[in-house]
Scaffold this motif. Structure first.
Motif, PDB file in Angstrom:
ATOM      1  N   LYS A  17       0.800  -1.224   0.000  1.00  0.00           N
ATOM      2  CA  LYS A  17       0.000   0.000   0.000  1.00  0.00           C
ATOM      3  C   LYS A  17       0.836   1.279   0.000  1.00  0.00           C
ATOM      4  O   LYS A  17       0.315   2.358  -0.252  1.00  0.00           O
ATOM      5  N   PHE A  18       2.124   1.161   0.334  1.00  0.00           N
ATOM      6  CA  PHE A  18       2.978   2.335   0.511  1.00  0.00           C
ATOM      7  C   PHE A  18       4.295   2.169  -0.224  1.00  0.00           C
ATOM      8  O   PHE A  18       4.787   1.057  -0.389  1.00  0.00           O
ATOM      9  N   LYS A  19       4.881   3.299  -0.583  1.00  0.00           N
ATOM     10  CA  LYS A  19       6.277   3.296  -1.005  1.00  0.00           C
ATOM     11  C   LYS A  19       7.100   3.101   0.267  1.00  0.00           C
ATOM     12  O   LYS A  19       6.780   3.696   1.302  1.00  0.00           O
ATOM     13  N   VAL A  20       8.139   2.281   0.178  1.00  0.00           N
ATOM     14  CA  VAL A  20       8.922   1.953   1.371  1.00  0.00           C
ATOM     15  C   VAL A  20      10.408   2.180   1.126  1.00  0.00           C
ATOM     16  O   VAL A  20      10.868   2.222  -0.017  1.00  0.00           O
ATOM     17  N   GLU A  21      11.122   2.308   2.235  1.00  0.00           N
ATOM     18  CA  GLU A  21      12.577   2.380   2.184  1.00  0.00           C
ATOM     19  C   GLU A  21      13.100   1.022   1.721  1.00  0.00           C
ATOM     20  O   GLU A  21      12.425  -0.003   1.886  1.00  0.00           O
ATOM     21  N   LYS A  33      11.758  -7.583   9.897  1.00  0.00           N
ATOM     22  CA  LYS A  33      10.951  -7.753   8.683  1.00  0.00           C
ATOM     23  C   LYS A  33      10.097  -6.525   8.357  1.00  0.00           C
ATOM     24  O   LYS A  33       9.605  -6.403   7.240  1.00  0.00           O
ATOM     25  N   GLU A  34       9.902  -5.620   9.320  1.00  0.00           N
ATOM     26  CA  GLU A  34       9.076  -4.437   9.084  1.00  0.00           C
ATOM     27  C   GLU A  34       9.704  -3.568   8.008  1.00  0.00           C
ATOM     28  O   GLU A  34      10.921  -3.494   7.890  1.00  0.00           O
ATOM     29  N   ARG A  35       8.850  -2.902   7.241  1.00  0.00           N
ATOM     30  CA  ARG A  35       9.319  -1.986   6.209  1.00  0.00           C
ATOM     31  C   ARG A  35       8.978  -0.565   6.618  1.00  0.00           C
ATOM     32  O   ARG A  35       7.873  -0.282   7.063  1.00  0.00           O
ATOM     33  N   LEU A  36       9.933   0.326   6.455  1.00  0.00           N
ATOM     34  CA  LEU A  36       9.748   1.734   6.799  1.00  0.00           C
ATOM     35  C   LEU A  36       9.130   2.493   5.636  1.00  0.00           C
ATOM     36  O   LEU A  36       9.510   2.309   4.476  1.00  0.00           O
ATOM     37  N   ALA A  38       8.618   5.176   2.967  1.00  0.00           N
ATOM     38  CA  ALA A  38       9.615   5.933   2.206  1.00  0.00           C
ATOM     39  C   ALA A  38       9.685   7.358   2.746  1.00  0.00           C
ATOM     40  O   ALA A  38       8.666   7.996   2.985  1.00  0.00           O
ATOM     41  N   GLY A  39      10.902   7.837   2.957  1.00  0.00           N
ATOM     42  CA  GLY A  39      11.121   9.178   3.495  1.00  0.00           C
ATOM     43  C   GLY A  39      11.461   9.178   4.971  1.00  0.00           C
ATOM     44  O   GLY A  39      11.900  10.194   5.511  1.00  0.00           O
ATOM     45  N   THR A  40      11.279   8.041   5.638  1.00  0.00           N
ATOM     46  CA  THR A  40      11.528   7.962   7.076  1.00  0.00           C
ATOM     47  C   THR A  40      12.981   8.275   7.427  1.00  0.00           C
ATOM     48  O   THR A  40      13.246   9.048   8.345  1.00  0.00           O
ATOM     49  N   ILE A  41      13.904   7.685   6.700  1.00  0.00           N
ATOM     50  CA  ILE A  41      15.326   7.852   7.035  1.00  0.00           C
ATOM     51  C   ILE A  41      15.739   9.316   6.901  1.00  0.00           C
ATOM     52  O   ILE A  41      16.345   9.885   7.818  1.00  0.00           O
ATOM     53  N   ASP A  42      15.398   9.953   5.783  1.00  0.00           N
ATOM     54  CA  ASP A  42      15.754  11.366   5.596  1.00  0.00           C
ATOM     55  C   ASP A  42      15.077  12.245   6.641  1.00  0.00           C
ATOM     56  O   ASP A  42      15.698  13.179   7.165  1.00  0.00           O
ATOM     57  N   LEU A  43      13.811  11.967   6.948  1.00  0.00           N
ATOM     58  CA  LEU A  43      13.093  12.754   7.954  1.00  0.00           C
ATOM     59  C   LEU A  43      13.754  12.628   9.317  1.00  0.00           C
ATOM     60  O   LEU A  43      13.978  13.630  10.006  1.00  0.00           O
ATOM     61  N   MET A  44      14.083  11.422   9.714  1.00  0.00           N
ATOM     62  CA  MET A  44      14.700  11.230  11.026  1.00  0.00           C
ATOM     63  C   MET A  44      16.096  11.820  11.077  1.00  0.00           C
ATOM     64  O   MET A  44      16.501  12.360  12.107  1.00  0.00           O
ATOM     65  N   ASN A  45      16.827  11.767   9.989  1.00  0.00           N
ATOM     66  CA  ASN A  45      18.138  12.418   9.943  1.00  0.00           C
ATOM     67  C   ASN A  45      17.995  13.930  10.040  1.00  0.00           C
ATOM     68  O   ASN A  45      18.788  14.596  10.718  1.00  0.00           O
ATOM     69  N   TYR A  46      16.979  14.485   9.398  1.00  0.00           N
ATOM     70  CA  TYR A  46      16.702  15.921   9.513  1.00  0.00           C
ATOM     71  C   TYR A  46      16.450  16.287  10.983  1.00  0.00           C
ATOM     72  O   TYR A  46      16.993  17.269  11.500  1.00  0.00           O
ATOM     73  N   ILE A  47      15.619  15.505  11.636  1.00  0.00           N
ATOM     74  CA  ILE A  47      15.281  15.760  13.047  1.00  0.00           C
ATOM     75  C   ILE A  47      16.534  15.699  13.909  1.00  0.00           C
ATOM     76  O   ILE A  47      16.779  16.595  14.721  1.00  0.00           O
ATOM     77  N   ARG A  48      17.333  14.663  13.738  1.00  0.00           N
ATOM     78  CA  ARG A  48      18.570  14.520  14.535  1.00  0.00           C
ATOM     79  C   ARG A  48      19.524  15.690  14.260  1.00  0.00           C
ATOM     80  O   ARG A  48      20.094  16.254  15.185  1.00  0.00           O
ATOM     81  N   ASN A  49      19.700  16.042  12.990  1.00  0.00           N
ATOM     82  CA  ASN A  49      20.628  17.117  12.626  1.00  0.00           C
ATOM     83  C   ASN A  49      20.162  18.477  13.116  1.00  0.00           C
ATOM     84  O   ASN A  49      20.981  19.383  13.291  1.00  0.00           O
TER      85      ASN A  49
END
Length: 160
Positions: A17-21, A33-36, A38-49
């Motif tokens: 149902k979704f685009k995923v990482e 096995k869970e799929r993130l 799409a966009g999760t990694i960049d978003l979380m890196n933005y938050i951390r940075n």
């Protein structure tokens, strides 16, 4: 500032149902096995940075070790994890009346991201800020960044 994310149907989504990482490489893809979304990694890196604390707040009873391990494999460091057990021990415990399924203000979380509309309704009732995500949306991460920016601007203005 602190931002928290729900897991199931918010960050962990169905690839049907979704685009995923991209999936993790072997052997990690057999453990996690869970799929993130799409966009999760960049978003979380933005938050951390941006120097913002990154939390997971889920009703799931996955262990903190499991949750931290999964995100670490994607290169994401979490500040805190509130799972179903921690919520029961720290939020529900001692309350005769039913508490909401999530209560981010207990942890001074400024923004919680969730797919469940009832969590947003509880936010209005109990005074915590929720950003609701839903179906596939290529702009979901940008919308969250915009919401974070609004909160940070408001906080700066309040300090003046």
């Amino acid at each position: 500032m602190k931002v928290s994310f729900d897991l199931d149907d918010t960050l962990f989504v169905s690839e049907k149902k979704f685009k995923v990482e991209p999936a993790l490489s072997f052997p990690w893809n057999h453990i996690y096995k869970e799929r993130l979304r799409a966009g999760t990694i960049d978003l979380m890196n933005y938050i951390r940075n941006a120097g913002i604390e990154l939390w997971i707040y889920t009703t799931s009873f996955r262990s903190e070790k499991y949750i931290r391990g999964l995100f670490r494999r994607y290169g994401i460091k979490l500040d805190e994890v509130v799972n179903g057990k921690r919520h029961a021990d720290e939020v529900q415990k001692g309350h005769l009346e039913g508490m909401p399924s999530k209560y981010p203000s207990k942890y001074r979380i400024d923004l919680h991201i969730d797919d469940d509309i009832s969590v947003a309704q509880n936010g209005r009732t109990y005074g915590f800020k929720v950003f609701t995500v839903g179906a596939q949306d290529d702009e979901w991460a940008n919308k969250i960044i915009s919401e974070i920016d609004k909160i940070m601007t408001r906080k700066k203005e309040e300090k003046r």
